[in-house]
Design a protein around this motif. Structure first.
Motif, mmCIF file in Angstrom:
data_model
loop_
_atom_site.group_PDB
_atom_site.id
_atom_site.type_symbol
_atom_site.label_atom_id
_atom_site.label_comp_id
_atom_site.label_asym_id
_atom_site.label_seq_id
_atom_site.Cartn_x
_atom_site.Cartn_y
_atom_site.Cartn_z
ATOM 1 N N ASP A 83 -20.389 11.047 6.737
ATOM 2 C CA ASP A 83 -20.360 10.602 8.097
ATOM 3 C C ASP A 83 -20.488 11.778 8.779
ATOM 4 O O ASP A 83 -21.124 11.833 10.187
ATOM 5 C CB ASP A 83 -19.288 9.506 8.648
ATOM 6 N N ILE A 84 -19.597 12.730 8.622
ATOM 7 C CA ILE A 84 -19.314 13.890 9.394
ATOM 8 C C ILE A 84 -20.646 14.682 9.622
ATOM 9 O O ILE A 84 -21.162 15.148 10.358
ATOM 10 C CB ILE A 84 -18.176 14.787 8.829
ATOM 11 N N SER A 132 -14.720 20.560 15.670
ATOM 12 C CA SER A 132 -14.827 19.006 15.611
ATOM 13 C C SER A 132 -14.853 18.449 14.013
ATOM 14 O O SER A 132 -14.378 17.622 13.651
ATOM 15 C CB SER A 132 -16.303 18.612 16.463
ATOM 16 N N THR A 164 -23.116 13.002 11.826
ATOM 17 C CA THR A 164 -22.789 13.238 13.298
ATOM 18 C C THR A 164 -23.184 14.468 13.679
ATOM 19 O O THR A 164 -23.646 14.554 14.892
ATOM 20 C CB THR A 164 -21.195 12.903 13.297
ATOM 21 N N MET A 170 -12.480 15.894 12.359
ATOM 22 C CA MET A 170 -12.875 14.529 11.895
ATOM 23 C C MET A 170 -12.300 14.408 10.187
ATOM 24 O O MET A 170 -12.020 13.584 9.703
ATOM 25 C CB MET A 170 -14.529 14.337 11.695
#
Length: 198
Positions: free
Chosen positions: A177-178, A164, A181, A168
């Motif tokens: 942001d990754i 994932s 998250t 991303m």
């Protein structure tokens, strides 16, 4: 070191000062100077690899002539023989006595050559012991690696989460942001991307 010799909070003379150092915030510092009657204690929760510690600096600025410093052991003051000598010489040179409880030794600045030699010998032995421990750790890891037993640090993400992360990043989502998250640091994001590029 040019320390401030007079501070408003310091009484007239002869305080009994304690200095305590533990390597991490989880370690208990309460027992180091247990039973020693002290007027004031300075406590660092930091590595002893150098003398750049906030409470050590504060203690050195606070003490003045006639005070007596108590430290549990030499390695609590410094893990380096050079730093240990420098701190003790600075303090005793300003009229502060320094006692190491574990070693049962006190230094006053008027010490005979034998006392100075003992400080050097005990400091050197401690430094040598730490070097041996590190060497044994390195050897143990090397042996474990050859036997396939050393796995290193457990990855923060499983295979699905790592996939994932790469997805991303490929879509142009900012690294910050990754990281937010997936609950990891930005540095870890870069490490995973670097590993996948190999």
């Amino acid at each position: 070191m040019n320390a401030q010799r007079k501070t408003p909070s310091h009484p007239a003379t002869g305080q009994r000062i304690g200095y305590v150092r533990v390597s991490s915030v989880d370690q208990n510092d309460a027992r180091q100077l247990d039973g020693v009657d002290l007027d004031k204690t300075f406590t660092d929760k930091a590595s002893g690899k150098d003398t750049d510690r906030p409470q050590l600096k504060a203690m050195r600025e606070y003490v003045r002539e006639g005070d007596h410093l108590y430290v549990h052991s030499m390695d609590r003051l410094s893990r380096s023989l050079k730093d240990l000598q420098a701190v003790v010489e600075d303090l005793t040179g300003r009229g502060v006595s320094v006692s190491f409880v574990k070693e049962g030794m006190t230094f006053t600045g008027n010490d005979d050559p034998m006392a100075t030699l003992m400080l050097q010998l005990l400091g050197a032995v401690g430094q040598f012991e730490r070097a041996l421990i590190k060497e044994r750790q390195r050897e143990g890891i090397a042996i474990a690696k050859t036997q396939g037993a050393y796995k290193g640090r457990k990855p923060a993400l499983d295979a699905e989460a790592a996939a994932s992360l790469r997805d991303m990043a490929a879509r142009g989502i900012p690294k910050t942001d990754i990281a937010a998250t997936l609950g990891i640091s930005r540095a870890s994001v870069y490490e995973y991307l670097k590993a996948s590029a190999r």
